[in-house]
Write a protein that holds these residues in place. Structure first.
Motif, PDB file in Angstrom:
ATOM      1  N   VAL A 164       0.861  -1.186   0.000  1.00 21.78           N
ATOM      2  CA  VAL A 164       0.000   0.000   0.000  1.00 21.78           C
ATOM      3  C   VAL A 164       0.897   1.235   0.000  1.00 21.78           C
ATOM      4  O   VAL A 164       1.688   1.434   0.922  1.00 21.78           O
ATOM      5  CB  VAL A 164      -0.923   0.025   1.233  1.00 21.78           C
ATOM      6  CG1 VAL A 164      -1.875   1.218   1.153  1.00 21.78           C
ATOM      7  CG2 VAL A 164      -1.699  -1.279   1.358  1.00 21.78           C
ATOM      8  N   VAL A 165       0.773   2.074  -1.023  1.00 22.32           N
ATOM      9  CA  VAL A 165       1.621   3.251  -1.168  1.00 22.32           C
ATOM     10  C   VAL A 165       0.898   4.460  -0.585  1.00 22.32           C
ATOM     11  O   VAL A 165      -0.168   4.850  -1.061  1.00 22.32           O
ATOM     12  CB  VAL A 165       1.971   3.500  -2.650  1.00 22.32           C
ATOM     13  CG1 VAL A 165       2.911   4.692  -2.774  1.00 22.32           C
ATOM     14  CG2 VAL A 165       2.603   2.252  -3.265  1.00 22.32           C
ATOM     15  N   MET A 166       1.510   5.066   0.466  1.00 23.70           N
ATOM     16  CA  MET A 166       0.887   6.191   1.155  1.00 23.70           C
ATOM     17  C   MET A 166       1.897   7.293   1.465  1.00 23.70           C
ATOM     18  O   MET A 166       1.726   8.068   2.398  1.00 23.70           O
ATOM     19  CB  MET A 166       0.188   5.701   2.431  1.00 23.70           C
ATOM     20  CG  MET A 166      -0.837   4.615   2.164  1.00 23.70           C
ATOM     21  SD  MET A 166      -2.028   4.375   3.487  1.00 23.70           S
ATOM     22  CE  MET A 166      -3.011   5.865   3.396  1.00 23.70           C
ATOM     23  N   LEU A 167       2.935   7.395   0.663  1.00 23.36           N
ATOM     24  CA  LEU A 167       3.970   8.402   0.861  1.00 23.36           C
ATOM     25  C   LEU A 167       3.532   9.765   0.338  1.00 23.36           C
ATOM     26  O   LEU A 167       2.771   9.853  -0.629  1.00 23.36           O
ATOM     27  CB  LEU A 167       5.239   8.006   0.110  1.00 23.36           C
ATOM     28  CG  LEU A 167       6.048   6.831   0.647  1.00 23.36           C
ATOM     29  CD1 LEU A 167       7.093   6.428  -0.388  1.00 23.36           C
ATOM     30  CD2 LEU A 167       6.719   7.212   1.958  1.00 23.36           C
ATOM     31  N   PRO A 168       4.058  10.851   0.919  1.00 23.43           N
ATOM     32  CA  PRO A 168       3.911  12.153   0.268  1.00 23.43           C
ATOM     33  C   PRO A 168       4.823  12.204  -0.949  1.00 23.43           C
ATOM     34  O   PRO A 168       5.833  11.500  -1.019  1.00 23.43           O
ATOM     35  CB  PRO A 168       4.383  13.142   1.348  1.00 23.43           C
ATOM     36  CG  PRO A 168       5.346  12.350   2.172  1.00 23.43           C
ATOM     37  CD  PRO A 168       4.821  10.931   2.178  1.00 23.43           C
ATOM     38  N   LEU A 169       4.461  13.030  -1.920  1.00 23.41           N
ATOM     39  CA  LEU A 169       5.309  13.200  -3.096  1.00 23.41           C
ATOM     40  C   LEU A 169       6.299  14.324  -2.837  1.00 23.41           C
ATOM     41  O   LEU A 169       5.918  15.482  -2.647  1.00 23.41           O
ATOM     42  CB  LEU A 169       4.468  13.520  -4.331  1.00 23.41           C
ATOM     43  CG  LEU A 169       5.257  13.757  -5.622  1.00 23.41           C
ATOM     44  CD1 LEU A 169       6.067  12.529  -6.003  1.00 23.41           C
ATOM     45  CD2 LEU A 169       4.321  14.154  -6.758  1.00 23.41           C
ATOM     46  N   GLY A 228       0.521   9.636  -8.010  1.00 26.02           N
ATOM     47  CA  GLY A 228       0.912   8.788  -9.124  1.00 26.02           C
ATOM     48  C   GLY A 228       2.392   8.794  -9.387  1.00 26.02           C
ATOM     49  O   GLY A 228       2.985   7.762  -9.733  1.00 26.02           O
ATOM     50  N   ALA A 229       3.049   9.956  -9.208  1.00 25.30           N
ATOM     51  CA  ALA A 229       4.459  10.078  -9.571  1.00 25.30           C
ATOM     52  C   ALA A 229       5.393   9.372  -8.605  1.00 25.30           C
ATOM     53  O   ALA A 229       6.602   9.326  -8.841  1.00 25.30           O
ATOM     54  CB  ALA A 229       4.842  11.556  -9.680  1.00 25.30           C
ATOM     55  N   ILE A 230       4.885   8.808  -7.535  1.00 27.12           N
ATOM     56  CA  ILE A 230       5.721   7.989  -6.661  1.00 27.12           C
ATOM     57  C   ILE A 230       6.149   6.714  -7.387  1.00 27.12           C
ATOM     58  O   ILE A 230       7.191   6.133  -7.104  1.00 27.12           O
ATOM     59  CB  ILE A 230       4.975   7.676  -5.351  1.00 27.12           C
ATOM     60  CG1 ILE A 230       4.847   8.960  -4.526  1.00 27.12           C
ATOM     61  CG2 ILE A 230       5.677   6.604  -4.535  1.00 27.12           C
ATOM     62  CD1 ILE A 230       3.938   8.854  -3.348  1.00 27.12           C
ATOM     63  N   ILE A 231       5.345   6.302  -8.369  1.00 24.18           N
ATOM     64  CA  ILE A 231       5.630   5.088  -9.137  1.00 24.18           C
ATOM     65  C   ILE A 231       5.982   5.470 -10.572  1.00 24.18           C
ATOM     66  O   ILE A 231       5.294   6.294 -11.184  1.00 24.18           O
ATOM     67  CB  ILE A 231       4.420   4.136  -9.137  1.00 24.18           C
ATOM     68  CG1 ILE A 231       3.975   3.823  -7.704  1.00 24.18           C
ATOM     69  CG2 ILE A 231       4.755   2.837  -9.874  1.00 24.18           C
ATOM     70  CD1 ILE A 231       2.726   2.974  -7.624  1.00 24.18           C
ATOM     71  N   VAL A 272      -4.545   7.025  -8.026  1.00 19.90           N
ATOM     72  CA  VAL A 272      -3.794   8.219  -8.417  1.00 19.90           C
ATOM     73  C   VAL A 272      -2.863   7.881  -9.570  1.00 19.90           C
ATOM     74  O   VAL A 272      -2.411   6.731  -9.707  1.00 19.90           O
ATOM     75  CB  VAL A 272      -2.987   8.779  -7.222  1.00 19.90           C
ATOM     76  CG1 VAL A 272      -3.904   9.381  -6.182  1.00 19.90           C
ATOM     77  CG2 VAL A 272      -2.113   7.693  -6.597  1.00 19.90           C
ATOM     78  N   PHE A 273      -2.531   8.905 -10.380  1.00 19.47           N
ATOM     79  CA  PHE A 273      -1.763   8.673 -11.596  1.00 19.47           C
ATOM     80  C   PHE A 273      -0.850   9.866 -11.857  1.00 19.47           C
ATOM     81  O   PHE A 273      -1.090  10.972 -11.362  1.00 19.47           O
ATOM     82  CB  PHE A 273      -2.714   8.450 -12.778  1.00 19.47           C
ATOM     83  CG  PHE A 273      -3.703   7.356 -12.506  1.00 19.47           C
ATOM     84  CD1 PHE A 273      -3.393   6.044 -12.814  1.00 19.47           C
ATOM     85  CD2 PHE A 273      -4.922   7.638 -11.889  1.00 19.47           C
ATOM     86  CE1 PHE A 273      -4.291   5.019 -12.526  1.00 19.47           C
ATOM     87  CE2 PHE A 273      -5.821   6.623 -11.594  1.00 19.47           C
ATOM     88  CZ  PHE A 273      -5.500   5.317 -11.914  1.00 19.47           C
ATOM     89  N   GLU A 274       0.190   9.629 -12.666  1.00 19.54           N
ATOM     90  CA  GLU A 274       1.115  10.719 -12.976  1.00 19.54           C
ATOM     91  C   GLU A 274       0.394  11.847 -13.703  1.00 19.54           C
ATOM     92  O   GLU A 274       0.679  13.023 -13.476  1.00 19.54           O
ATOM     93  CB  GLU A 274       2.289  10.200 -13.804  1.00 19.54           C
ATOM     94  CG  GLU A 274       3.223   9.294 -13.014  1.00 19.54           C
ATOM     95  CD  GLU A 274       4.651   9.365 -13.512  1.00 19.54           C
ATOM     96  OE1 GLU A 274       5.228  10.466 -13.511  1.00 19.54           O
ATOM     97  OE2 GLU A 274       5.182   8.323 -13.907  1.00 19.54           O
ATOM     98  N   THR A 275      -0.521  11.510 -14.595  1.00 19.32           N
ATOM     99  CA  THR A 275      -1.346  12.508 -15.274  1.00 19.32           C
ATOM    100  C   THR A 275      -2.800  12.232 -14.927  1.00 19.32           C
ATOM    101  O   THR A 275      -3.274  11.108 -15.088  1.00 19.32           O
ATOM    102  CB  THR A 275      -1.163  12.435 -16.802  1.00 19.32           C
ATOM    103  OG1 THR A 275       0.208  12.679 -17.120  1.00 19.32           O
ATOM    104  CG2 THR A 275      -2.027  13.464 -17.499  1.00 19.32           C
TER     105      THR A 275
END
Length: 310
Positions: free
Chosen positions: A193-198, A226-229, A250-253
């Protein structure tokens, strides 16, 4: 001249915020962008992704409140005014996020995507359920939202580990910290589960190399940014079977472009950035409390450090 607060968001309806803030601060003049009136009266701004140059007319601004927990879009700007910036820290937001994350974890843990596929194909398909305590869930990021979600997952009996930049302690969660602990944490996460701030340090922290550390067939849930990945690396891992599935909020765009290959993947669930949203009725009290602190010459609660990015 009454002090004024200006509201701006292309996403959120203004009326519920105006109503909730009026109840908390009846003496405050509430204005909705672009109808800001005399900009010299504006002391406070409640915003979500305002256009470049938005703050320039407000020469008497004393406080900027970000309409949400994630502040990456705000602190990355080059036109931020030199005033305190706060984020919304609302227990109702944490509960909303935790319930979404738990839904996504349970969906993968109970093999629901397999049954959805079988239903589409008209097949009766049985998979023996695994006990929760045999399934390892890793929560990447243990801030306010991540910590609440990790505790909720642990409450359901899963084996939960959590990774953060600095040490944390959460009952029922095996917490590790620092970059040196990240590889072992990823290798042990059947559901991540990804929950980091960008921030600059977390952008594409999950890339081809780090995604390859996950157990083959692992499931990934991203409710952060999204940009975390690295999205092409994510697509490649899903296509190859290195990742068995993903729930992506969430997504990069955003909105996700129509040509994205993620749309057509049967092992991907896409939701439109709604895992957790700011709730006017519960968040207004916190915003009002910070405005009163400013009026009293006190420090604000939940401040954002633009240098750290959160």
């Amino acid at each position: 001249m009454r002090e004024a607060l200006v509201f701006h968001s292309e996403l959120d309806a203004a009326a519920p915020w105006v109503e909730a803030l009026n109840a908390e601060l009846p003496d405050l003049d509430l204005r909705v962008s672009p109808d800001v009136g005399d900009p010299e009266a504006v002391r406070y701004a409640l915003v979500w992704k305002p256009p470049h140059g938005f703050f320039a007319p407000f020469t008497n601004l004393k406080l900027v409140v970000n309409l949400g927990a994630g502040v990456d879009a705000l602190v990355a700007r080059d036109d931020l005014p030199p005033v305190p910036i706060t984020r919304i820290s609302d227990p109702d937001m944490s509960r909303m996020m935790a319930s979404f994350v738990l839904m996504a974890v349970l969906r993968h843990a109970r093999d629901i995507p397999l049954f959805e596929k079988a239903q589409r194909e008209g097949r009766w398909h049985y998979v023996q359920p695994r006990p929760a305590d045999e399934i390892s869930v890793g929560v990447l990021g243990l801030g306010e939202l991540g910590g609440t979600a990790a505790a909720e997952i642990a409450r359901q009996g899963f084996r939960v580990s959590g990774w953060s930049r600095t040490p944390k302690e959460i009952p029922g969660v095996a917490c590790v910290s620092g970059m040196e602990a990240l590889p072992a944490f990823l290798r042990a996460s059947e559901i991540l589960v990804v929950m980091l701030p960008l921030t600059p340090a977390t952008r594409h922290i999950l890339n081809a190399e780090t995604l390859a550390l996950l157990p083959r067939g692992a499931k990934l849930i991203n409710v952060a940014r999204g940009a975390i990945i690295d999205e092409p690396a994510l697509v490649a891992a899903l296509r190859s079977g290195a990742l068995g599935g993903a729930t992506l909020d969430v997504f990069e765009t955003e909105p996700l472009p129509a040509q994205s290959p993620l749309w057509g993947m049967e092992n991907v669930l896409i939701t439109p950035h709604l895992a957790s949203t700011a709730i006017p009725k519960s968040a207004a009290a916190q915003i009002a409390a910070n405005i009163r602190r400013i009026q009293a010459g006190e420090s604000v609660a939940n401040p954002v450090d633009p240098q750290r990015g959160y």
